[in-house]
Design a protein around this motif. Sequence first.
Motif, PDB file in Angstrom:
ATOM      1  N   UNK A   1      19.596   8.970  -3.549  1.00 11.85           N
ATOM      2  CA  UNK A   1      20.763   8.137  -3.253  1.00 11.85           C
ATOM      3  C   UNK A   1      20.644   7.295  -2.000  1.00 11.85           C
ATOM      4  N   UNK A   2      19.419   7.111  -1.515  1.00  6.22           N
ATOM      5  CA  UNK A   2      19.224   6.316  -0.296  1.00  6.22           C
ATOM      6  C   UNK A   2      19.319   4.829  -0.610  1.00  6.22           C
ATOM      7  N   UNK A   3      19.813   4.059   0.349  1.00  2.00           N
ATOM      8  CA  UNK A   3      19.930   2.617   0.201  1.00  2.00           C
ATOM      9  C   UNK A   3      18.746   1.903   0.818  1.00  2.00           C
ATOM     10  N   UNK A   4      18.769   0.572   0.796  1.00  5.10           N
ATOM     11  CA  UNK A   4      17.630  -0.206   1.313  1.00  5.10           C
ATOM     12  C   UNK A   4      17.384  -0.018   2.815  1.00  5.10           C
TER      13      UNK A   4
ATOM     14  N   UNK B   1       0.811  -1.217   0.000  1.00  6.48           N
ATOM     15  CA  UNK B   1       0.000   0.000   0.000  1.00  6.48           C
ATOM     16  C   UNK B   1       0.849   1.274   0.000  1.00  6.48           C
ATOM     17  N   UNK B   2       2.156   1.145   0.211  1.00  2.00           N
ATOM     18  CA  UNK B   2       3.039   2.319   0.201  1.00  2.00           C
ATOM     19  C   UNK B   2       3.257   2.742  -1.253  1.00  2.00           C
ATOM     20  N   UNK B   3       3.042   4.015  -1.563  1.00  2.00           N
ATOM     21  CA  UNK B   3       3.230   4.475  -2.943  1.00  2.00           C
ATOM     22  C   UNK B   3       4.669   4.279  -3.423  1.00  2.00           C
ATOM     23  N   UNK B   4       4.816   3.782  -4.630  1.00  2.00           N
ATOM     24  CA  UNK B   4       6.142   3.536  -5.208  1.00  2.00           C
ATOM     25  C   UNK B   4       6.905   4.831  -5.440  1.00  2.00           C
ATOM     26  N   UNK B   5       6.175   5.955  -5.558  1.00  2.00           N
ATOM     27  CA  UNK B   5       6.834   7.254  -5.769  1.00  2.00           C
ATOM     28  C   UNK B   5       7.817   7.579  -4.646  1.00  2.00           C
ATOM     29  N   UNK B   6       7.485   7.177  -3.435  1.00  2.00           N
ATOM     30  CA  UNK B   6       8.372   7.466  -2.298  1.00  2.00           C
ATOM     31  C   UNK B   6       9.714   6.768  -2.460  1.00  2.00           C
ATOM     32  N   UNK B   7       9.671   5.517  -2.904  1.00  2.00           N
ATOM     33  CA  UNK B   7      10.915   4.772  -3.101  1.00  2.00           C
ATOM     34  C   UNK B   7      11.703   5.305  -4.296  1.00  2.00           C
ATOM     35  N   UNK B   8      10.985   5.749  -5.325  1.00  2.00           N
ATOM     36  CA  UNK B   8      11.669   6.328  -6.489  1.00  2.00           C
ATOM     37  C   UNK B   8      12.372   7.621  -6.110  1.00  2.00           C
ATOM     38  N   UNK B   9      11.699   8.457  -5.332  1.00  2.00           N
ATOM     39  CA  UNK B   9      12.322   9.701  -4.877  1.00  2.00           C
ATOM     40  C   UNK B   9      13.511   9.411  -3.976  1.00  2.00           C
TER      41      UNK B   9
ATOM     42  N   UNK C   1      13.307   5.024   7.016  1.00  2.00           N
ATOM     43  CA  UNK C   1      12.678   6.327   6.769  1.00  2.00           C
ATOM     44  C   UNK C   1      11.315   6.250   6.094  1.00  2.00           C
ATOM     45  N   UNK C   2      11.071   5.190   5.330  1.00  2.00           N
ATOM     46  CA  UNK C   2       9.807   5.120   4.582  1.00  2.00           C
ATOM     47  C   UNK C   2       8.945   3.962   5.069  1.00  2.00           C
ATOM     48  N   UNK C   3       9.463   2.739   4.934  1.00  2.00           N
ATOM     49  CA  UNK C   3       8.645   1.546   5.182  1.00  2.00           C
ATOM     50  C   UNK C   3       8.183   1.450   6.634  1.00  2.00           C
TER      51      UNK C   3
END
Length: 189
Positions: A148-151, A135-143, A157-159
Amino acid sequence: GFEHYKRIFTDTKFQEPFLRIFVWTVLFSALTVLFASSLGMLLAVILNWDALRFKGVYRMLLFLPYAVPGFISILVFRGLFNQNSGEINLILSGLFGVKPAWFSDPLLAKAMLLLVNTWLGFPYMMVVCMGLIKAIPADLYEASAVAGAGPITNFVSITLPLILKPLTPLLISSFAFNFNNFVLISLLT
């Protein structure tokens, strides 16, 4: 009536065992929730990794412990932990020359309960976390990738912040369930 409750807290022969059992029950519940949800979340993150091949097979295999009725799994684990003929002790004896007394040593029995309960609880947490992650928008991971953020940064920070809030009521109810989980302790020990 209330004299019985008063005795639990004032009489020393009841006070010490009650306090010891109550502390263990709270600790058991909290650790089970922590271990099962952590393992479920870790596996959910791994299974949502785009480069992972055979996701469907892994999901099915990791969901199987939840599909098998709990009491059957508990009885199977009881046999696996058997001190004389259990597979776990046979492996530990072959590798390290030790045969732990899982059922007679209180600390090992508690560790065994936590292991089995984590095994029983992680598939549900994994499925819930997989749904929340989807349900987390993919745009957040793309940004995040552009920045330059890693997994690990993505997870912290996001998940994690986005799935923790909807997961909190489930964690609380899981704690309450495990606080009252007498069936596991009765069948396993």
